[in-house]
Design a protein around this motif. Structure first.
Motif, PDB file in Angstrom:
ATOM      1  N   LYS A 124      38.641  29.317  43.969  1.00 43.73           N
ATOM      2  CA  LYS A 124      38.170  30.882  43.427  1.00 43.73           C
ATOM      3  C   LYS A 124      38.677  31.791  44.627  1.00 43.73           C
ATOM      4  O   LYS A 124      38.206  31.728  45.710  1.00 43.73           O
ATOM      5  CB  LYS A 124      36.623  30.969  43.465  1.00 43.73           C
ATOM      6  CG  LYS A 124      36.169  32.204  42.972  1.00 43.73           C
ATOM      7  CD  LYS A 124      36.402  32.665  41.610  1.00 43.73           C
ATOM      8  CE  LYS A 124      35.710  33.869  41.107  1.00 43.73           C
ATOM      9  NZ  LYS A 124      36.084  34.275  39.732  1.00 43.73           N
ATOM     10  N   ILE A 125      39.723  32.717  44.037  1.00 43.87           N
ATOM     11  CA  ILE A 125      40.041  33.716  45.060  1.00 43.87           C
ATOM     12  C   ILE A 125      39.164  34.777  45.251  1.00 43.87           C
ATOM     13  O   ILE A 125      38.537  35.194  44.421  1.00 43.87           O
ATOM     14  CB  ILE A 125      41.454  34.238  44.483  1.00 43.87           C
ATOM     15  CG1 ILE A 125      42.549  32.894  44.409  1.00 43.87           C
ATOM     16  CG2 ILE A 125      42.138  35.280  45.554  1.00 43.87           C
ATOM     17  CD1 ILE A 125      43.943  33.484  43.832  1.00 43.87           C
ATOM     18  N   ASN A 126      38.926  35.195  46.680  1.00 43.14           N
ATOM     19  CA  ASN A 126      38.275  36.362  46.744  1.00 43.14           C
ATOM     20  C   ASN A 126      38.786  37.561  46.191  1.00 43.14           C
ATOM     21  O   ASN A 126      39.936  37.965  46.475  1.00 43.14           O
ATOM     22  CB  ASN A 126      38.438  36.641  48.409  1.00 43.14           C
ATOM     23  CG  ASN A 126      37.399  37.664  48.861  1.00 43.14           C
ATOM     24  OD1 ASN A 126      37.233  38.682  48.367  1.00 43.14           O
ATOM     25  ND2 ASN A 126      37.196  37.727  50.093  1.00 43.14           N
ATOM     26  N   SER A 127      37.838  38.226  45.387  1.00 43.46           N
ATOM     27  CA  SER A 127      38.335  39.410  44.568  1.00 43.46           C
ATOM     28  C   SER A 127      38.990  40.669  45.372  1.00 43.46           C
ATOM     29  O   SER A 127      39.713  41.509  44.769  1.00 43.46           O
ATOM     30  CB  SER A 127      37.251  39.995  43.611  1.00 43.46           C
ATOM     31  OG  SER A 127      36.116  40.283  44.520  1.00 43.46           O
ATOM     32  N   LYS A 128      38.702  40.741  46.609  1.00 44.23           N
ATOM     33  CA  LYS A 128      39.050  41.747  47.308  1.00 44.23           C
ATOM     34  C   LYS A 128      40.267  41.540  47.809  1.00 44.23           C
ATOM     35  O   LYS A 128      41.074  42.381  48.402  1.00 44.23           O
ATOM     36  CB  LYS A 128      38.051  42.125  48.632  1.00 44.23           C
ATOM     37  CG  LYS A 128      36.489  42.376  48.364  1.00 44.23           C
ATOM     38  CD  LYS A 128      35.952  42.487  49.411  1.00 44.23           C
ATOM     39  CE  LYS A 128      34.360  42.857  49.227  1.00 44.23           C
ATOM     40  NZ  LYS A 128      33.461  42.984  50.263  1.00 44.23           N
ATOM     41  N   ALA A 129      40.975  40.241  47.950  1.00 42.02           N
ATOM     42  CA  ALA A 129      42.299  40.004  48.435  1.00 42.02           C
ATOM     43  C   ALA A 129      43.494  40.699  47.448  1.00 42.02           C
ATOM     44  O   ALA A 129      43.549  40.388  46.556  1.00 42.02           O
ATOM     45  CB  ALA A 129      42.442  38.400  48.385  1.00 42.02           C
ATOM     46  N   LYS A 130      44.326  41.473  48.557  1.00 43.62           N
ATOM     47  CA  LYS A 130      45.282  42.266  47.842  1.00 43.62           C
ATOM     48  C   LYS A 130      46.564  41.942  48.439  1.00 43.62           C
ATOM     49  O   LYS A 130      46.398  41.954  49.746  1.00 43.62           O
ATOM     50  CB  LYS A 130      44.973  43.638  47.558  1.00 43.62           C
ATOM     51  CG  LYS A 130      43.805  43.988  46.760  1.00 43.62           C
ATOM     52  CD  LYS A 130      44.048  44.005  45.378  1.00 43.62           C
ATOM     53  CE  LYS A 130      43.080  44.828  44.459  1.00 43.62           C
ATOM     54  NZ  LYS A 130      41.576  43.988  44.732  1.00 43.62           N
ATOM     55  N   TRP A 131      47.690  41.921  47.859  1.00 42.47           N
ATOM     56  CA  TRP A 131      49.012  41.991  48.560  1.00 42.47           C
ATOM     57  C   TRP A 131      49.186  43.586  48.833  1.00 42.47           C
ATOM     58  O   TRP A 131      48.644  44.252  48.360  1.00 42.47           O
ATOM     59  CB  TRP A 131      50.065  41.608  47.391  1.00 42.47           C
ATOM     60  CG  TRP A 131      49.916  40.005  47.427  1.00 42.47           C
ATOM     61  CD1 TRP A 131      49.634  39.598  46.149  1.00 42.47           C
ATOM     62  CD2 TRP A 131      50.198  38.938  48.140  1.00 42.47           C
ATOM     63  NE1 TRP A 131      49.698  38.244  46.171  1.00 42.47           N
ATOM     64  CE2 TRP A 131      49.938  37.817  47.503  1.00 42.47           C
ATOM     65  CE3 TRP A 131      50.551  38.785  49.559  1.00 42.47           C
ATOM     66  CZ2 TRP A 131      50.114  36.621  47.996  1.00 42.47           C
ATOM     67  CZ3 TRP A 131      50.691  37.467  50.182  1.00 42.47           C
ATOM     68  CH2 TRP A 131      50.478  36.262  49.219  1.00 42.47           C
ATOM     69  N   LYS A 172      46.080  28.959  35.110  1.00 42.24           N
ATOM     70  CA  LYS A 172      44.828  29.958  35.298  1.00 42.24           C
ATOM     71  C   LYS A 172      43.717  29.546  34.681  1.00 42.24           C
ATOM     72  O   LYS A 172      43.535  28.874  33.833  1.00 42.24           O
ATOM     73  CB  LYS A 172      45.411  31.116  34.545  1.00 42.24           C
ATOM     74  CG  LYS A 172      44.408  32.357  34.227  1.00 42.24           C
ATOM     75  CD  LYS A 172      44.993  33.420  33.388  1.00 42.24           C
ATOM     76  CE  LYS A 172      43.941  34.467  33.237  1.00 42.24           C
ATOM     77  NZ  LYS A 172      44.238  35.616  32.117  1.00 42.24           N
ATOM     78  N   GLY A 173      42.779  29.879  35.413  1.00 44.80           N
ATOM     79  CA  GLY A 173      41.258  29.702  35.275  1.00 44.80           C
ATOM     80  C   GLY A 173      40.529  30.561  34.325  1.00 44.80           C
ATOM     81  O   GLY A 173      41.294  31.371  33.456  1.00 44.80           O
ATOM     82  N   ALA A 174      39.494  30.716  34.417  1.00 48.68           N
ATOM     83  CA  ALA A 174      38.731  31.885  33.705  1.00 48.68           C
ATOM     84  C   ALA A 174      39.069  33.281  33.652  1.00 48.68           C
ATOM     85  O   ALA A 174      39.324  34.050  33.091  1.00 48.68           O
ATOM     86  CB  ALA A 174      37.284  31.723  33.935  1.00 48.68           C
ATOM     87  N   THR A 175      39.693  33.409  35.252  1.00 38.74           N
ATOM     88  CA  THR A 175      40.233  34.832  35.348  1.00 38.74           C
ATOM     89  C   THR A 175      41.385  34.538  36.004  1.00 38.74           C
ATOM     90  O   THR A 175      41.901  33.514  36.468  1.00 38.74           O
ATOM     91  CB  THR A 175      39.388  35.834  36.075  1.00 38.74           C
ATOM     92  OG1 THR A 175      39.400  35.143  37.672  1.00 38.74           O
ATOM     93  CG2 THR A 175      37.799  35.747  35.696  1.00 38.74           C
ATOM     94  N   ASP A 176      42.290  35.529  36.324  1.00 34.48           N
ATOM     95  CA  ASP A 176      43.549  35.562  37.336  1.00 34.48           C
ATOM     96  C   ASP A 176      43.102  35.072  38.618  1.00 34.48           C
ATOM     97  O   ASP A 176      44.015  34.535  39.460  1.00 34.48           O
ATOM     98  CB  ASP A 176      44.328  36.969  37.213  1.00 34.48           C
ATOM     99  CG  ASP A 176      44.892  37.122  36.317  1.00 34.48           C
ATOM    100  OD1 ASP A 176      45.060  36.249  35.309  1.00 34.48           O
ATOM    101  OD2 ASP A 176      45.288  38.659  36.039  1.00 34.48           O
ATOM    102  N   GLN A 177      41.994  35.173  39.253  1.00 35.72           N
ATOM    103  CA  GLN A 177      41.553  34.626  40.363  1.00 35.72           C
ATOM    104  C   GLN A 177      40.984  33.318  40.420  1.00 35.72           C
ATOM    105  O   GLN A 177      40.688  32.614  41.466  1.00 35.72           O
ATOM    106  CB  GLN A 177      40.664  35.674  41.034  1.00 35.72           C
ATOM    107  CG  GLN A 177      41.142  36.897  41.561  1.00 35.72           C
ATOM    108  CD  GLN A 177      41.940  37.606  40.805  1.00 35.72           C
ATOM    109  OE1 GLN A 177      41.343  38.132  39.495  1.00 35.72           O
ATOM    110  NE2 GLN A 177      43.502  37.930  40.758  1.00 35.72           N
ATOM    111  N   ASP A 178      41.120  32.633  39.314  1.00 35.62           N
ATOM    112  CA  ASP A 178      40.630  31.434  39.081  1.00 35.62           C
ATOM    113  C   ASP A 178      41.960  30.365  39.023  1.00 35.62           C
ATOM    114  O   ASP A 178      42.642  30.640  38.310  1.00 35.62           O
ATOM    115  CB  ASP A 178      39.620  31.115  37.984  1.00 35.62           C
ATOM    116  CG  ASP A 178      38.406  31.754  38.382  1.00 35.62           C
ATOM    117  OD1 ASP A 178      37.658  31.330  39.201  1.00 35.62           O
ATOM    118  OD2 ASP A 178      38.072  32.602  37.699  1.00 35.62           O
ATOM    119  N   VAL A 179      42.027  29.534  39.918  1.00 38.08           N
ATOM    120  CA  VAL A 179      43.136  28.544  40.056  1.00 38.08           C
ATOM    121  C   VAL A 179      42.951  27.045  39.588  1.00 38.08           C
ATOM    122  O   VAL A 179      41.998  26.765  40.559  1.00 38.08           O
ATOM    123  CB  VAL A 179      43.877  28.783  41.413  1.00 38.08           C
ATOM    124  CG1 VAL A 179      45.232  28.015  41.165  1.00 38.08           C
ATOM    125  CG2 VAL A 179      44.183  29.874  41.850  1.00 38.08           C
TER     126      VAL A 179
END
Length: 562
Positions: A124-131, A172-179
């Protein structure tokens, strides 16, 4: 110089770095501890963030600038480069001083094994994490990284495929931030995967992967970002990234400056750098003890010096029995005493294992087949048909002359090579030492197998078996980090079994069986584990001898107390 293994271990060219002064003299009056004791605590002058001043520049000496900012590309595996990359690229986990691993909450909210058969991971990727281009970190970055590193497309010049080759799919899981990562074959040390994480754009083509990041990192996501890359001035500066969503770093910037090994003590004394790695340099240890405002810190670290042999058909050392015979002519205890003896309180200890280091519970000395025995070495050379004629042995009219490549300027490498040269002369082998510029050492010599023998330091990690696979696994299609092109199906099988074994005890036993076979092949000769000592400015906080906590270093809280 130093290097790493797999996309996990790092290679160094026998290191020594530096620091600035402030305050009183060093508190270290006596010698350093040897490699006795257990892995555990760091020695870093720990300070609460409130006691570390906001701002400042930390000046960090390096042997060289990165040959490639893509750490997973064959030329990118230099340890100095990794230290720079880790200031600005995502590490999903933090390696702690005691060699345990924890989730890096700046990048992941959670990571777990959702299923063990088949093995399935869920991140589950931190939703704040941005490139830095504004896009969010997503499952697509994981998928692209897997596809570039799994070994199916040979156009990608990868440093290692370990772990990635065992993955069946990334979804992809439930969202783009779910792997969701599903393995086709179990992989035990999975916490070493996907770090540092790179954006999917970097893997968009083999050309982009291999060359696109050679000059500069194009997209980042860390507490720092590139301020300046000056190849003429031989320095890289990273500065705070205002887009960083995590805790604000204490430092304004970090300057990584190339400093020749013999010059680091002067650079620290003159205030040009703020620390250096003492490594195995008695001169730098002695200098550091006398410097005002400099403290010597020490902790057991996963850092050892070794000699790599070349088993390729083009090398005179292609016969494993010849390599083992020469190993038996090298007295690593004498070399260790010569390099470390004056620095240590007790006896220096040689290292007898390629995976597990002194201080770890898994360590076993498996080196007996290649242990020093000058008379046995002579006998084995005779049996192989290398007969002594004058001072040098010959076979089929060819002298037993070995080309030993070392980096320069590097007093430690020079001393080790000359000791080896003297020792092997006693068994009838001639050693020609070829000193090459440090900046060319890996790219033009080590990486491409342009040597018979060479030496540098391996900087290991908390995932030593998977990290070591790329070094000891013989893959006809890829060098990985097996620079000497030495191996066997038996070693390959044991490494595959070990990496797929989820039981820690059984996995260590398999790795030790593989280690015994690696010794029999005359693959590499570990010499000594470094004392793990650094000289650092006394007012530096939360940094010093970090033990295993070097992936990544704590770039957030390190700084100055005054």
């Amino acid at each position: 110089m130093s290097r790493r293994t797999k996309v996990g271990v790092t290679a160094l060219v026998a290191v020594a770095l530096t620091l600035t002064a402030c305050g009183g003299p060093s508190k270290t009056d006596s010698g350093l501890k040897g490699s006795e004791g257990q892995v555990g605590q760091a020695d870093i002058n720990p300070q609460d963030a409130s006691k570390v001043k906001d701002g400042g520049e930390f000046r960090w000496p390096v042997d060289q600038l990165p040959d490639n900012w893509n750490y997973n590309q064959l030329d990118g595996t230099n340890a100095d480069g990794r230290r720079m990359i880790d200031t600005m690229m995502p590490n999903l986990y933090k390696q702690l001083a005691d060699s345990t691993i924890e989730i890096n909450k700046d990048y992941l909210d959670d990571a777990k094994v959702a299923s063990s058969d088949p093995q399935v991971l869920e991140f589950k990727i931190n939703s704040k994490a941005k490139w830095s281009d504004g896009t969010a970190l997503s499952w697509a970055d994981f998928e692209a990284m897997w596809k570039s590193l799994n070994g199916t497309d040979k156009a990608y010049e990868v440093a290692g495929t370990t772990g990635y080759e065992d993955i069946e799919k990334v979804e992809k899981g439930a969202t783009d931030q779910d792997v969701k990562v599903t393995f086709k074959k179990k992989f035990a040390e999975w916490k070493g995967l996907f770090s540092p994480l790179y954006p999917k754009a970097m893997s968009s083509s083999a050309e982009e992967f291999n060359k696109g990041w050679a000059d500069t990192p194009k997209i980042t996501a860390g507490p720092f970002k590139i301020g300046n890359i000056d190849r003429t001035g031989k320095l890289v500066t990273v500065v705070r990234d205002d887009a960083w969503w995590g805790p604000k770093p204490k430092l304004d910037k970090i300057t990584f400056r190339q400093v020749d090994r013999p010059a680091v003590a002067d650079a620290l004394a003159n205030g040009q750098i703020d620390w250096f790695d003492i490594g195995s340099s008695i001169d730098n240890f002695t200098r550091a003890k006398s410097m005002q405002g400099v403290t010597i810190r020490q902790a057991i670290s996963p850092d050892y010096s070794h000699i790599t042999f070349n088993g390729a058909d083009s090398s005179i050392l292609k016969d494993p029995k010849l390599r083992v015979a020469l190993m038996r002519g090298i007295d690593t205890k004498v070399i260790t005493r010569a390099l470390l003896g004056q620095m240590l309180k007790g006896d220096a200890q040689v290292t007898g294992n390629h995976f597990f280091l002194l201080g770890t519970k898994e360590y076993k000395d498996n080196s007996s087949i290649a242990s020093f025995d000058k008379e046995a070495a002579k006998k084995q050379l005779d049996e192989l048909g290398w007969k002594l004629e004058g001072e040098t042995r010959k076979k089929d009219g060819k002298d037993l002359t070995v080309r030993y490549v070392i980096p320069t300027p590097n007093p430690v490498s020079d001393q080790i090579a000359k000791l080896v040269q003297s020792q092997l002369k006693e068994v009838g082998a001639k050693v020609d030492i070829q000193a090459v510029p440090s900046t060319d050492f890996f790219k033009q010599y080590v990486n491409v197998g342009n040597f018979d023998m060479t030496g540098f330091r391996w900087l290991a990690s908390a995932t030593p078996i998977s990290d070591g696979k790329g070094i000891y696994y013989l893959d006809p299609a890829s060098t990985n980090q097996n620079y000497g092109r030495i191996g066997s199906e038996e070693v390959n099988k044991l490494l595959d079994q070990a990496n797929g074994e989820l039981d820690d005890t059984k996995r260590a036993a398999l790795a030790n069986e593989a280690d015994k076979k690696i010794w029999e092949l005359g693959h590499q000769l570990p010499i000594y584990q470094l004392p793990g000592a650094v000289a650092v400015k006394s007012n530096v906080a939360n940094f010093g001898a970090v033990a295993y906590a070097n992936r990544p270093y704590d770039y957030i809280t390190m700084g100055f107390t005054s």
